[in-house]
Design an enzyme around this catalytic site. Structure first.
Site, PDB file in Angstrom:
ATOM      1  N   ASN A 241     -11.897  -3.285   0.291  1.00 12.64           N
ATOM      2  CA  ASN A 241     -10.738  -3.524   1.146  1.00 12.64           C
ATOM      3  C   ASN A 241     -11.165  -3.986   2.529  1.00 12.64           C
ATOM      4  O   ASN A 241     -11.269  -5.168   2.799  1.00 12.64           O
ATOM      5  CB  ASN A 241      -9.865  -2.274   1.244  1.00 12.64           C
ATOM      6  CG  ASN A 241      -8.785  -2.428   2.299  1.00 12.64           C
ATOM      7  OD1 ASN A 241      -8.100  -3.448   2.330  1.00 12.64           O
ATOM      8  ND2 ASN A 241      -8.654  -1.461   3.191  1.00 12.64           N
ATOM      9  N   GLU A 242     -11.443  -3.026   3.384  1.00 10.48           N
ATOM     10  CA  GLU A 242     -11.738  -3.394   4.779  1.00 10.48           C
ATOM     11  C   GLU A 242     -13.151  -2.903   5.089  1.00 10.48           C
ATOM     12  O   GLU A 242     -13.345  -1.989   5.878  1.00 10.48           O
ATOM     13  CB  GLU A 242     -10.706  -2.717   5.689  1.00 10.48           C
ATOM     14  CG  GLU A 242     -10.493  -3.419   6.993  1.00 10.48           C
ATOM     15  CD  GLU A 242      -9.336  -2.812   7.782  1.00 10.48           C
ATOM     16  OE1 GLU A 242      -9.356  -1.580   8.031  1.00 10.48           O
ATOM     17  OE2 GLU A 242      -8.424  -3.551   8.159  1.00 10.48           O
TER      18      GLU A 242
ATOM     19  N   CYS B 253      -6.520   0.826   2.778  1.00 11.03           N
ATOM     20  CA  CYS B 253      -7.540   1.881   2.766  1.00 11.03           C
ATOM     21  C   CYS B 253      -7.412   2.808   1.566  1.00 11.03           C
ATOM     22  O   CYS B 253      -8.360   3.519   1.218  1.00 11.03           O
ATOM     23  CB  CYS B 253      -7.446   2.714   4.041  1.00 11.03           C
ATOM     24  SG  CYS B 253      -7.894   1.810   5.517  1.00 11.03           S
TER      25      CYS B 253
ATOM     26  N   GLU C 179       0.862  -1.189   0.000  1.00  7.71           N
ATOM     27  CA  GLU C 179       0.000   0.000   0.000  1.00  7.71           C
ATOM     28  C   GLU C 179       0.893   1.232   0.000  1.00  7.71           C
ATOM     29  O   GLU C 179       1.959   1.238   0.629  1.00  7.71           O
ATOM     30  CB  GLU C 179      -0.894   0.021   1.241  1.00  7.71           C
ATOM     31  CG  GLU C 179      -1.738   1.294   1.299  1.00  7.71           C
ATOM     32  CD  GLU C 179      -2.819   1.279   2.372  1.00  7.71           C
ATOM     33  OE1 GLU C 179      -2.713   0.496   3.325  1.00  7.71           O
ATOM     34  OE2 GLU C 179      -3.762   2.083   2.237  1.00  7.71           O
TER      35      GLU C 179
HETATM   36  O1  AHR Z   1      -2.095  -1.406   6.856  1.00  6.78           O
HETATM   37  C1  AHR Z   1      -2.598  -0.157   7.213  1.00  6.78           C
HETATM   38  C2  AHR Z   1      -4.110  -0.103   7.135  1.00  6.78           C
HETATM   39  O2  AHR Z   1      -4.680  -0.978   8.049  1.00  6.78           O
HETATM   40  C3  AHR Z   1      -4.699  -0.537   5.823  1.00  6.78           C
HETATM   41  O3  AHR Z   1      -4.717   0.475   4.898  1.00  6.78           O
HETATM   42  C4  AHR Z   1      -6.096  -0.922   6.208  1.00  6.78           C
HETATM   43  O4  AHR Z   1      -6.625  -1.895   5.329  1.00  6.78           O
HETATM   44  C5  AHR Z   1      -5.978  -1.353   7.635  1.00  6.78           C
HETATM   45  O5  AHR Z   1      -6.891  -0.718   8.428  1.00  6.78           O
END
Ligand code: AHR
Length: 659
Positions: A376-377, A245, A49
């Site tokens: 993603n999350e 994110c 990321e």
């Molecule tokens: O790894 C950092 C962040 O942690 C990522 O962007 C997210 O997916 C998680 O909350």
């Protein structure tokens, strides 16, 4: 006895005394011919990321920050410079209507016929330059009518000493790209780039760029070789990109859109990085995404390092820790189309629209994409209807695609349970679990997958890292305690290879002067980089993942915390080895006898140990390998391996099988 022990500690001999303490010998039984599960080639992988300056200022080797003047303010990272009496002015021009994706450029107007006037770029926390390295400068420029400006570019250190320089004569009154190369005569951590104009006149400049010639595979405008090498060394099973994110964006307008990240770099629309403002305690106002590292580069990187590409796409939801904006279901088509087009871009023949574009960008051969993440999350009710639309559209057209679904930010609790139950009911392919938890959590959860449904969805441990202080605390350290607890936990991933098919530590990279989140797997400055103890744990699991899980038991039980020991075993049908992972999380040595059944051993084995007596120990730029694998040969007699295993250690035992 106890009193004596603490007296020894006070005298400074505590550790050696502890090491001399030994638990009574234990016998571990390994049935080397009894395959319990196959280890998937996708174990273990990389989570990438653009956080902590992982892309711009990190992996992407561009040395000029804000090269196209799209930051806010437009001249962030640039300062006016003059020498030898040069005078002039700089103006930022906005041409949003004409070039909405790259609206700004600068006009340098030089008033004097003598001397130099221009702009200096500070780089990403300075520009790291190496003695005798060749640097490639380029700029897109347009000379004004009757102007004969010449450009003089130089790298200089903080005292103004020039390290290398070159001249350019942009002749064209239309935009044209100009290049020149020059060498640096010294190694400097934090140099800067001066771009001077001389002779009276005016010139427009855009995409002011500087790259080292030696990038990964020496690709012009490529990636930082030392950082990619660290990834390649892990022989990763997959590369997840672009996050995290960052996929979601703080709002939908700032979500990641892959189509804007391919093709000419001056047409890739810059975007504020979501981590620019995420943490009040770690503001990074100069953090933007140039997308010089875009989807084509990610696919290429995955191919280069032998990893399966795993793109994660926005599912019509912005980050739920921020705005949580959602796209109305009847307006989701463009998002779904992005996913379908991405598959065609990666896999389509050159007769297809997107496959043809891939070929034009230099890669006619398909990338063989097999997996994709939808969101993603994410969590909650809003995710499900969007997910269903994506899944149907993708599976209808590309039934072979395996789709990754999020189980939210936590490994348990209401959000997790809701999605876990829902997706299992919907026969999801792969579930993405995240755990940023304490080292103790990792020790306590090494049996997490022992009772998972063997016929249900596969598990992707998509983001995990032990947090020494608290989740995303700026005081978290990549210390040995965290790495050791991850190593212990990972015996449970390995043992459950029939369920857990992918795993990746997160985040991956951090610039020592530009991070927002810690801990991270690999740290770097402008010239150097190092793998944390956590990196070496990942690397050892990945390099020695084997092909088949075989039972390793103590008193007929899986070894998961008895006396602080965690262990698992695999065989490798390619190298004809038995590989044992044996983690001693305790402060006393362990006498271990491994009795191997069903296969004969050769007479020597290799023992690889990763350890420290100090649980708070870390690696650093100056001591990059303080905690790193050490290898030795051990002699065997018969079908038994006898070892005294040091306290606080991860051990990988590799032994050749003779039949
Ligand atoms: O790894 C950092 C962040 O942690 C990522 O962007 C997210 O997916 C998680 O909350």
């Amino acid at each position: 006895m106890r009193k004596y022990f603490w007296a020894l500690c006070a005298a400074g001999t505590c550790l050696s005394a502890m090491a001399q303490q030994k638990s009574p010998a234990k016998t571990y039984i390994i049935k080397a011919d009894s395959v319990k599960a196959h280890v998937q080639p996708t174990m273990y992988g990389i989570f990438f990321e653009d956080i902590n300056m992982a892309a711009d200022g990190g992996l992407y080797a561009e040395l000029v920050k804000n090269r196209s003047f799209e930051f806010f303010p437009s001249l962030m990272g640039w300062t006016e410079v003059k020498k030898d009496g040069g005078e002039g002015s700089v103006e930022v021009i906005d041409r949003s209507k004409e070039r909405p994706e790259n609206p700004h450029f600068v006009t340098l107007t030089v008033k004097s016929n003598s001397g130099y006037y221009g702009l200096a770029n500070e780089g990403f926390r300075g520009i790291g330059v190496k003695k005798d390295e060749t640097y490639s400068f380029s700029v897109i420029a347009r000379q004004h009518a009757d102007s004969k400006i010449e450009l003089h570019v130089e790298l200089a250190d903080a005292n103004g000493t020039v390290l290398g320089h070159a001249d350019l004569k942009p002749g064209n009154q239309d935009w044209e790209k100009y290049n020149v190369k020059f060498k640096s005569n010294a190694t400097v951590q934090k140099a800067h780039l001066n771009v001077y104009a001389k002779n009276a006149g005016a010139i427009d400049l855009d995409m002011v760029s500087l790259f080292p010639e030696h990038t990964w595979k020496n690709r012009p405008g490529g990636l930082r070789a030392d950082l990619v090498q660290k990834l390649a060394d892990m022989k990763p099973g997959f590369l997840r990109f672009p996050g995290g994110c960052i996929v979601e964006g703080r709002d939908l307008a700032t979500r990641y859109q892959w189509k804007k990240t391919i093709g000419d770099i001056d047409k890739r629309e810059n975007l504020i990085n979501r981590w620019n403002t995420e943490f009040k305690h770690r503001p990074t106002p100069d953090y933007y995404q140039s997308f010089g590292l875009g989807f084509m580069e990610y696919f290429q990187l995955a191919e280069d390092i032998g990893a399966e590409p795993l793109p994660i796409l926005n599912c019509g939801m912005a980050c739920q820790f921020n705005t949580g904006q959602t796209v109305p279901l009847d307006q989701l088509d463009p998002y779904v189309q992005d996913a379908l087009d991405l598959i065609e871009f990666a896999n389509g023949s050159t007769d297809t629209k997107w496959g043809n574009l891939r070929a034009q960008l230099g890669h006619p051969v398909p990338f063989n994409l097999k997996m994709m993440g939808i969101g993603n999350e994410q969590w909650g009710d809003n995710y499900i209807p969007r997910w269903k639309i994506f899944i149907k559209a993708i599976k209808d057209k590309y039934p072979y695609m395996k789709l990754v679904s999020s189980l939210g930010p936590d490994p348990d609790g209401e959000k997790f349970n809701f999605l876990n139950n829902t997706f299992r009911g919907l026969n999801a392919d792969i579930l993405d679990e995240h755990y940023y938890r304490s080292p103790q959590w990792f020790l306590d959860n090494s049996k997490r997958y022992d009772n998972y449904d063997r016929k249900g969805p596969k598990i992707f441990a998509g983001e995990y890292a032990a947090q020494s202080v608290g989740i995303a605390s700026p005081d978290n350290k990549n210390n040995w305690q965290c790495a050791l607890s991850e190593a212990a936990f990972m015996t449970g991933l390995e043992r459950n290879a029939d369920v857990v098919n992918m795993a990746s530590y997160a985040p991956l990279f951090a610039h020592v002067d530009g991070w927002q989140w810690t801990p991270d797997e690999i740290w770097f400055d402008n010239l150097r980089s190092y793998g944390t103890p956590n990196y070496y744990v990942q690397e050892l699991y990945s390099l020695y993942k084997g092909t088949d899980v075989v039972p390793l038991k103590l008193n007929n039980q899986a070894v998961s915390g008895q006396n602080g020991v965690y262990a698992s075993a695999v065989t490798d049908s390619k190298t004809h080895e038995l590989i044992i992972k044996f983690i001693n999380s305790g402060k006393v040595s362990q006498s271990a006898g491994f009795v191997i059944k069903g296969k004969k051993l050769k007479s020597t084995a290799t023992l690889i140990t990763l350890r420290s007596d100090d649980l708070t120990a870390v690696n650093s730029l100056d001591k990059p390998t303080s905690i790193s694998p050490v290898q030795r040969t051990i002699q065997l007699s018969g079908n038994k391996i006898s070892l005294t295993v040091k306290p606080y250690s991860m051990n990988v035992i590799r032994v050749k099988l003779s039949n």
